[in-house]
Design a protein around this motif. Sequence first.
Motif, PDB file in Angstrom:
ATOM      1  N   ARG A   9       0.648  -1.093   0.206  1.00  0.00           N
ATOM      2  CA  ARG A   9       0.396   0.422  -0.482  1.00  0.00           C
ATOM      3  C   ARG A   9       0.887   1.039  -0.143  1.00  0.00           C
ATOM      4  O   ARG A   9       0.474   2.526  -0.694  1.00  0.00           O
ATOM      5  CB  ARG A   9      -1.431   0.481   1.408  1.00  0.00           C
ATOM      6  N   HIS A  10       1.749   1.277   1.068  1.00  0.00           N
ATOM      7  CA  HIS A  10       2.775   2.756   0.898  1.00  0.00           C
ATOM      8  C   HIS A  10       3.575   2.898  -0.470  1.00  0.00           C
ATOM      9  O   HIS A  10       4.067   3.707  -0.520  1.00  0.00           O
ATOM     10  CB  HIS A  10       4.033   1.979   1.579  1.00  0.00           C
ATOM     11  N   GLY A  11       4.351   1.398  -1.025  1.00  0.00           N
ATOM     12  CA  GLY A  11       4.523   1.785  -2.178  1.00  0.00           C
ATOM     13  C   GLY A  11       3.736   2.264  -3.823  1.00  0.00           C
ATOM     14  O   GLY A  11       4.545   2.462  -4.623  1.00  0.00           O
ATOM     15  N   ALA A  12       2.404   1.238  -3.175  1.00  0.00           N
ATOM     16  CA  ALA A  12       1.470   2.431  -4.293  1.00  0.00           C
ATOM     17  C   ALA A  12       1.179   3.482  -4.488  1.00  0.00           C
ATOM     18  O   ALA A  12       0.215   4.221  -5.924  1.00  0.00           O
ATOM     19  CB  ALA A  12       0.133   1.057  -4.715  1.00  0.00           C
ATOM     20  N   THR A  20      -0.478  -3.445 -10.520  1.00  0.00           N
ATOM     21  CA  THR A  20      -0.209  -3.741  -8.785  1.00  0.00           C
ATOM     22  C   THR A  20       1.119  -4.051  -8.274  1.00  0.00           C
ATOM     23  O   THR A  20       2.308  -3.933  -9.020  1.00  0.00           O
ATOM     24  CB  THR A  20      -0.954  -5.211  -8.747  1.00  0.00           C
ATOM     25  N   VAL A  21       1.154  -2.993  -7.050  1.00  0.00           N
ATOM     26  CA  VAL A  21       2.533  -3.447  -6.235  1.00  0.00           C
ATOM     27  C   VAL A  21       2.326  -5.065  -5.493  1.00  0.00           C
ATOM     28  O   VAL A  21       1.366  -4.964  -5.309  1.00  0.00           O
ATOM     29  CB  VAL A  21       2.816  -2.704  -5.541  1.00  0.00           C
ATOM     30  N   GLU A  22       3.442  -5.672  -6.348  1.00  0.00           N
ATOM     31  CA  GLU A  22       3.747  -7.121  -5.211  1.00  0.00           C
ATOM     32  C   GLU A  22       4.967  -6.607  -3.837  1.00  0.00           C
ATOM     33  O   GLU A  22       5.796  -7.024  -4.585  1.00  0.00           O
ATOM     34  CB  GLU A  22       3.708  -8.016  -5.897  1.00  0.00           C
ATOM     35  N   VAL A  23       4.768  -7.187  -3.182  1.00  0.00           N
ATOM     36  CA  VAL A  23       5.716  -7.186  -2.247  1.00  0.00           C
ATOM     37  C   VAL A  23       5.649  -8.155  -1.849  1.00  0.00           C
ATOM     38  O   VAL A  23       4.470  -8.972  -1.454  1.00  0.00           O
ATOM     39  CB  VAL A  23       5.976  -6.584  -0.785  1.00  0.00           C
ATOM     40  N   VAL A  60       6.664 -17.723   2.852  1.00  0.00           N
ATOM     41  CA  VAL A  60       6.545 -16.644   2.592  1.00  0.00           C
ATOM     42  C   VAL A  60       5.017 -16.198   2.197  1.00  0.00           C
ATOM     43  O   VAL A  60       4.060 -16.696   2.243  1.00  0.00           O
ATOM     44  CB  VAL A  60       6.874 -17.690   0.823  1.00  0.00           C
ATOM     45  N   VAL A  61       5.241 -14.406   2.544  1.00  0.00           N
ATOM     46  CA  VAL A  61       3.788 -14.222   2.265  1.00  0.00           C
ATOM     47  C   VAL A  61       3.947 -12.985   1.253  1.00  0.00           C
ATOM     48  O   VAL A  61       4.863 -13.049   0.949  1.00  0.00           O
ATOM     49  CB  VAL A  61       3.740 -13.869   3.536  1.00  0.00           C
ATOM     50  N   VAL A  62       2.662 -12.729   0.597  1.00  0.00           N
ATOM     51  CA  VAL A  62       2.783 -11.755  -0.375  1.00  0.00           C
ATOM     52  C   VAL A  62       1.867 -10.406  -0.293  1.00  0.00           C
ATOM     53  O   VAL A  62       0.336 -11.487   0.312  1.00  0.00           O
ATOM     54  CB  VAL A  62       2.334 -12.430  -1.716  1.00  0.00           C
ATOM     55  N   GLY A  63       2.127  -9.512  -0.579  1.00  0.00           N
ATOM     56  CA  GLY A  63       0.905  -8.230  -0.048  1.00  0.00           C
ATOM     57  C   GLY A  63       0.207  -7.775  -0.866  1.00  0.00           C
ATOM     58  O   GLY A  63       1.924  -7.782  -1.830  1.00  0.00           O
ATOM     59  N   HIS A  64      -0.190  -7.422  -2.036  1.00  0.00           N
ATOM     60  CA  HIS A  64      -0.562  -6.805  -2.843  1.00  0.00           C
ATOM     61  C   HIS A  64      -0.772  -4.840  -2.761  1.00  0.00           C
ATOM     62  O   HIS A  64      -2.194  -5.077  -2.199  1.00  0.00           O
ATOM     63  CB  HIS A  64      -0.896  -7.617  -4.240  1.00  0.00           C
ATOM     64  N   ALA A  65      -1.358  -4.226  -3.458  1.00  0.00           N
ATOM     65  CA  ALA A  65      -2.076  -3.142  -3.886  1.00  0.00           C
ATOM     66  C   ALA A  65      -2.103  -2.712  -5.089  1.00  0.00           C
ATOM     67  O   ALA A  65      -1.092  -2.704  -5.901  1.00  0.00           O
ATOM     68  CB  ALA A  65      -1.526  -1.908  -2.464  1.00  0.00           C
ATOM     69  N   VAL A  66      -2.839  -2.015  -5.283  1.00  0.00           N
ATOM     70  CA  VAL A  66      -3.493  -1.293  -6.929  1.00  0.00           C
ATOM     71  C   VAL A  66      -2.754   0.422  -6.385  1.00  0.00           C
ATOM     72  O   VAL A  66      -2.747   1.135  -6.639  1.00  0.00           O
ATOM     73  CB  VAL A  66      -4.989  -1.446  -7.089  1.00  0.00           C
ATOM     74  N   GLU A  67      -1.662  -0.058  -7.675  1.00  0.00           N
ATOM     75  CA  GLU A  67      -1.047   1.480  -7.859  1.00  0.00           C
ATOM     76  C   GLU A  67      -1.943   2.868  -8.472  1.00  0.00           C
ATOM     77  O   GLU A  67      -2.628   2.491  -9.038  1.00  0.00           O
ATOM     78  CB  GLU A  67      -0.259   1.325  -8.840  1.00  0.00           C
ATOM     79  N   GLU A  68      -1.998   3.292  -7.281  1.00  0.00           N
ATOM     80  CA  GLU A  68      -2.733   5.140  -7.371  1.00  0.00           C
ATOM     81  C   GLU A  68      -2.070   5.086  -8.805  1.00  0.00           C
ATOM     82  O   GLU A  68      -0.724   5.788  -9.020  1.00  0.00           O
ATOM     83  CB  GLU A  68      -2.292   5.348  -6.572  1.00  0.00           C
ATOM     84  N   SER A  69      -2.848   6.203  -9.408  1.00  0.00           N
ATOM     85  CA  SER A  69      -2.787   6.788 -11.425  1.00  0.00           C
ATOM     86  C   SER A  69      -2.824   7.939 -10.812  1.00  0.00           C
ATOM     87  O   SER A  69      -4.377   8.836 -10.139  1.00  0.00           O
ATOM     88  CB  SER A  69      -2.583   6.553 -12.453  1.00  0.00           C
ATOM     89  N   PRO A  70      -2.071   9.247 -11.467  1.00  0.00           N
ATOM     90  CA  PRO A  70      -2.811  10.317 -11.771  1.00  0.00           C
ATOM     91  C   PRO A  70      -3.980  11.190 -12.024  1.00  0.00           C
ATOM     92  O   PRO A  70      -4.846  10.709 -12.587  1.00  0.00           O
ATOM     93  CB  PRO A  70      -1.820  11.632 -11.665  1.00  0.00           C
TER      94      PRO A  70
END
Length: 127
Positions: A51-54, A95-98, A117-127
């Motif tokens: 979420r932070h990276g996206a 999407t940002v995948e960590v 092993v764990v994976v987190g996803h967040a859709v990247e915000e766009s302007p």
Amino acid sequence: MLRRRNHRGSAVVDFVLVLVVLVPLFLGILQVGLVLFVRNTLANAAAEGARHGAALDRDLAAGEQRTRSEAAGVVSGRFTRDVDARLVSLDGRPTVEVVVRARVPALGLGGPGIDVVVVGHAVEESP
């Protein structure tokens, strides 16, 4: 003539027999609890890092750094072996995948461990 048996010391034998079963069971429950705690904490850290990276005007390195700091704040940083953030496409959306890889030792004391092993996803915000 009936002899009376002496039962002195039988409580100690019963106690040892019960401990032989209960101690490994208790340690196994502690190990499962530790693995689940670390896995859930790392999954939360991966999702927070994604979420932070996206977020708008942030890069993938910020997501990785946030994941590392979240994980180190709750569980020891020694569990986390690798954190990798990348941009992927899920359902046609950027999407940002960590991905967080960790090794949890037996009861946190060392020795052979369990890979998590764990994976987190967040859709990247766009302007």
